[in-house]
Design a protein around this motif. Structure first.
Motif, mmCIF file in Angstrom:
data_model
loop_
_atom_site.group_PDB
_atom_site.id
_atom_site.type_symbol
_atom_site.label_atom_id
_atom_site.label_comp_id
_atom_site.label_asym_id
_atom_site.label_seq_id
_atom_site.Cartn_x
_atom_site.Cartn_y
_atom_site.Cartn_z
ATOM 1 N N VAL A 25 0.818 -1.211 0.000
ATOM 2 C CA VAL A 25 0.000 0.000 0.000
ATOM 3 C C VAL A 25 0.854 1.263 0.000
ATOM 4 N N LEU A 26 2.165 1.106 0.080
ATOM 5 C CA LEU A 26 3.065 2.255 0.134
ATOM 6 C C LEU A 26 3.716 2.481 -1.219
ATOM 7 N N GLY A 27 4.083 3.722 -1.459
ATOM 8 C CA GLY A 27 4.769 4.066 -2.684
ATOM 9 C C GLY A 27 6.190 3.530 -2.705
ATOM 10 N N ALA A 28 6.837 3.647 -3.849
ATOM 11 C CA ALA A 28 8.176 3.080 -4.011
ATOM 12 C C ALA A 28 9.184 3.726 -3.067
ATOM 13 N N GLY A 29 9.113 5.048 -2.858
ATOM 14 C CA GLY A 29 10.093 5.724 -2.022
ATOM 15 C C GLY A 29 9.699 5.851 -0.572
ATOM 16 N N ALA A 30 8.483 5.450 -0.210
ATOM 17 C CA ALA A 30 8.012 5.632 1.161
ATOM 18 C C ALA A 30 8.380 4.484 2.088
ATOM 19 N N LYS A 31 8.685 3.320 1.547
ATOM 20 C CA LYS A 31 8.969 2.160 2.400
ATOM 21 C C LYS A 31 10.198 2.394 3.278
ATOM 22 N N GLY A 32 11.258 2.934 2.680
ATOM 23 C CA GLY A 32 12.491 3.128 3.441
ATOM 24 C C GLY A 32 12.338 4.154 4.544
ATOM 25 N N SER A 33 11.677 5.273 4.269
ATOM 26 C CA SER A 33 11.518 6.320 5.280
ATOM 27 C C SER A 33 10.632 5.858 6.427
ATOM 28 N N ILE A 34 9.550 5.137 6.131
ATOM 29 C CA ILE A 34 8.658 4.646 7.189
ATOM 30 C C ILE A 34 9.345 3.572 8.015
ATOM 31 N N ALA A 35 10.157 2.745 7.380
ATOM 32 C CA ALA A 35 10.897 1.725 8.119
ATOM 33 C C ALA A 35 11.886 2.367 9.091
ATOM 34 N N ARG A 36 12.548 3.442 8.664
ATOM 35 C CA ARG A 36 13.463 4.148 9.563
ATOM 36 C C ARG A 36 12.706 4.822 10.700
ATOM 37 N N THR A 37 11.512 5.338 10.421
ATOM 38 C CA THR A 37 10.703 5.969 11.463
ATOM 39 C C THR A 37 10.268 4.958 12.511
ATOM 40 N N ASN A 38 9.817 3.792 12.083
ATOM 41 C CA ASN A 38 9.397 2.745 13.013
ATOM 42 C C ASN A 38 10.574 2.237 13.843
ATOM 43 N N LYS A 39 11.744 2.144 13.231
ATOM 44 C CA LYS A 39 12.929 1.693 13.954
ATOM 45 C C LYS A 39 13.324 2.712 15.015
ATOM 46 N N ALA A 40 13.198 3.993 14.705
ATOM 47 C CA ALA A 40 13.541 5.037 15.669
ATOM 48 C C ALA A 40 12.579 5.052 16.847
ATOM 49 N N ASN A 41 11.334 4.697 16.623
ATOM 50 C CA ASN A 41 10.328 4.710 17.695
ATOM 51 C C ASN A 41 10.389 3.503 18.606
ATOM 52 N N LYS A 42 11.241 2.533 18.296
ATOM 53 C CA LYS A 42 11.340 1.331 19.132
ATOM 54 C C LYS A 42 12.132 1.581 20.413
#
Length: 407
Positions: free
Chosen positions: A171-188
């Motif tokens: 459901v995510l765009g081609a360039g959004a996967k990496g940024s959202i993955a980094r955001t989720n990792k930072a929130n852990k």
């Protein structure tokens, strides 16, 4: 036998498909069709019946159960984009995806009938009856690929038994996967670097309605297969309303995805396939491919070759080859060291018996009754050399000890 997929004869497939369709048509005309409790709702009316490809292999298709349907693009789709109702299962919050995918300007608004979040799926559709109604309400279920592995435990056997597990899509765009993955990792961490509002905003910005529309279109034109640790699987490839040529084309596409290409799903490609059949839900299986050899040359031992058994440790698990060689090397010196230890024990026994016999007269009168039963078995078990070495005076003195006690 070569491993090319062209060995599955198209002529044989068409012949088997024609016979299967003729059998299904004659059966539907001859007797009233009974309701199939395990079939889909679109098959209950009697207008069409599902056609399945049954694939058996020589080795297991997977090492573990993977409840994640795999898509295989086929030339003649099973679903129609105009009449198929699609339900999308997403992460929380549910409103975020509704605004992004069902808005007025969204490219996927005409393809998705409903969007359900995970939290709502757990609460509103908790009972078996609610899950059954949800299953029958929509023709196709798709889900965000990030949550698809957790859905079988939530949906339960009512979805698994009817083979309506959600198909994973992005459901995510081609360039959004990496940024959202980094955001989720930072929130852990203990102190989140990104606030919850910023994370939701990044997720909403990353959702692409065009990507979702393309993924749903691809799913509508695909067949799905779920792999499990076994040697048999089935794939729905059409309906009895299809022509023999359409079924044969879908069979070729499915076999090309499962047993062809550089990385086939079946181990060994077509060499690892044992047989291929087509059938309906209540018909016999018609073969379209049978392997000449049930085992590969690597699996059969040469004549006179010894079968090496796998060594097992104390816990019962198999030991690797390198570890078995080390264990054998350690065991050899231990076995040699244990053999000479047994010989000195036999030589030392007569000396101990002689010392015991010499010290017997010096024993006190009170301890004499206790030493008498102990000395008797030693004299019997000692060798002849020990009996000769023992002094003759020891016998009368040992007998005199109890007389003194009586006086």
């Amino acid at each position: 036998m070569a491993g090319s997929v062209t060995e599955v004869s198209a002529a044989q497939t068409k012949k088997a498909a024609a016979a299967l369709l003729k059998h299904a048509q004659s059966k539907s005309e001859g007797e009233p069709k009974k309701r199939n409790l395990l079939g889909d709702d679109d098959e209950q009316e009697g207008a069409k019946e599902g056609v399945y490809l049954i694939l058996t292999t020589k080795k297991f298709l997977a090492d573990r159960v993977v409840m994640k349907p795999k898509r295989i693009t086929i030339p003649h789709p099973l679903y129609s984009a105009d009449t198929t109702s699609v339900c999308l299962l997403t992460k929380d919050p549910q409103r975020l995806y509704k605004n992004a995918l069902l808005g007025d300007e969204a490219a996927s608004k005409d393809q998705i009938a409903r969007i359900i979040g995970v939290s709502k799926l757990k609460t509103k559709f908790k009972t078996f009856e609610a899950k059954r109604q949800l299953r029958d309400e929509y023709d196709l279920f798709v889900a965000d690929e990030r949550i698809v592995t957790a859905l079988p435990a939530i949906l339960g056997k009512t979805f698994i038994g009817h083979k309506k597990l959600p198909v994973p899509i992005s459901v995510l765009g081609a360039g959004a996967k990496g940024s959202i993955a980094r955001t989720n990792k930072a929130n852990k961490g203990k102190k989140p670097e990104v606030s919850a509002e910023d994370a939701v905003a990044a997720e909403q910005a990353g959702v692409s309605s065009r990507r979702v529309a393309a993924e749903i279109e691809r799913t509508l034109n695909s067949a799905t297969v779920v792999l499990s640790p076994g040697v048999c699987t089935s794939v729905k490839i059409g309906y009895t309303t299809f022509s023999p040529e359409q079924i044969a084309a879908n069979v070729t596409a499915v076999m090309g995805a499962l047993a062809g290409g550089e990385k086939p799903v079946v181990k060994g490609g077509l060499k690892g396939v044992r047989s291929v059949y087509i059938k309906t839900a209540d018909s016999v299986s018609l073969p379209i491919y049978l392997a000449d050899e049930l085992h590969d040359a690597d699996d059969v031992k040469a004549e006179g070759e010894e079968v090496v058994k796998k060594a097992k440790g104390k816990d019962g698990k198999a030991i690797k080859k390198g570890k078995t060689e080390e264990a054998e090397a350690k065991a050899e010196p231990k076995a040699k060291a244990e053999k000479p230890k047994a010989e000195p024990k036999a030589k030392a026994s007569p000396k101990k018996a002689a010392k015991a016999a010499e010290t017997a007269p010096e024993a006190s009168p009170e301890a004499a009754p206790e030493t008498k039963p102990k000395a008797a078995p030693k004299a019997k078990t000692a060798p002849k050399a020990a009996a000769k070495a023992a002094p003759k005076k020891a016998a009368p003195k040992a007998k005199a000890a109890p007389k003194r006690k009586r006086e």
